[in-house]
Design an enzyme around this catalytic site. Structure first.
Site, PDB file in Angstrom:
ATOM      1  N   SER A  47     -12.964   3.228  -0.553  1.00  0.00           N
ATOM      2  CA  SER A  47     -11.616   3.392  -1.086  1.00  0.00           C
ATOM      3  C   SER A  47     -11.715   4.048  -2.461  1.00  0.00           C
ATOM      4  O   SER A  47     -12.802   4.207  -3.013  1.00  0.00           O
ATOM      5  CB  SER A  47     -10.877   2.055  -1.180  1.00  0.00           C
ATOM      6  OG  SER A  47     -11.404   1.264  -2.216  1.00  0.00           O
ATOM      7  N   LYS A  94       2.288   7.017  11.024  1.00  0.00           N
ATOM      8  CA  LYS A  94       1.950   5.993  12.022  1.00  0.00           C
ATOM      9  C   LYS A  94       2.178   6.517  13.436  1.00  0.00           C
ATOM     10  O   LYS A  94       1.384   6.260  14.344  1.00  0.00           O
ATOM     11  CB  LYS A  94       2.785   4.727  11.794  1.00  0.00           C
ATOM     12  CG  LYS A  94       2.595   4.055  10.454  1.00  0.00           C
ATOM     13  CD  LYS A  94       1.181   3.555  10.219  1.00  0.00           C
ATOM     14  CE  LYS A  94       1.092   2.757   8.923  1.00  0.00           C
ATOM     15  NZ  LYS A  94      -0.284   2.358   8.577  1.00  0.00           N
TER      16      LYS A  94
END
Length: 232
Positions: free
Chosen positions: A36, A157
């Site tokens: 990350s 998504k």
């Protein structure tokens, strides 16, 4: 000679889902690589590898897989847990989102997820027949429900759900598993910001331990596991 520990790569780390997913796989004996933006590589240990990455740059995903392959081998489980969704200034005007914001979020939500799935599949082909070979994308209800103020997230998504469904069908016979995970309440309504990190960790390890591809869209309820809802 002791068996080599399997590797789980987590792309997108946070204090809730990311933390609990990494802890759950570590408890199962996995070497956990966490990638990350805020990861500090110098804080890595023998069983926890920290890799800084900017997932708005899809090319950087290839570098993470390459680095991990050279140091610990191909990951047998890949979890894509990153998400982005800069809202429009006016929720009644979703098309007012600046192109730069839309592109950045699409890179994080979909393009980098596609690259991760692509790289995962290339690695799965090099693993032993007994390896998990599982790719999990942390999704939500936005691939089936439209919320104008969440346009960026919904587009991402939805697009990635299509990628996951396609991969689940195409690679099933090779023993690869691809899942879109979506936590729901018991009545099927979305969990939204009340998602439970520990429930994700438990459910994701369950998916990784499965012997074959299940339903690509894994709607699940805390304490219950997979539950099919009519809209899913």
């Amino acid at each position: 000679m002791a068996a080599k520990s399997p590797v789980m790569l987590l792309l997108g780390f946070g204090p809730n889902v990311g933390h609990h997913v990494s802890e759950a796989f570590a408890a199962k004996g996995y070497i956990v690589a966490r990638a990350s933006r805020k990861m500090k590589e110098e804080e890595s240990t023998a069983t926890q590898i920290n890799i800084p990455i900017d997932l708005s740059d899809p090319e950087s995903v290839i570098g993470v897989f390459s680095k991990l392959k050279d140091t610990h081998g191909f990951p047998s489980v890949v979890v894509y847990n990153a998400g982005a969704g800069i809202p429009p200034n006016d929720e009644k005007d979703p098309l007012s989102i600046p192109l730069a914001n839309f592109t950045r979020d699409l890179n994080i939500n979909t393009t980098s997820a596609f690259v991760a799935a692509q790289q995962a599949a290339l690695g799965f082909a090099r693993l032993s027949p007994t390896a998990s070979k599982t790719f999990i994308f942390t999704g939500n209800i936005l691939n089936t429900t439209t919320i104008a103020s969440l346009l960026n997230s919904g587009v991402g998504k939805s697009a990635t759900a299509h990628i996951i469904q396609s991969a689940a069908i195409a690679y099933k016979d090779r023993g690869y598993k691809f899942y879109y995970a979506d936590e729901r309440n018991a009545d099927g309504s979305p969990a939204y910001h009340k998602i439970d990190g520990a429930a994700h960790g438990e459910f994701y390890t369950h998916l990784a331990e499965g012997n074959s591809q299940g339903p690509w869209q894994q709607t699940f309820v805390k304490g219950v596991g997979y539950k099919h809802f009519p809209s899913a």
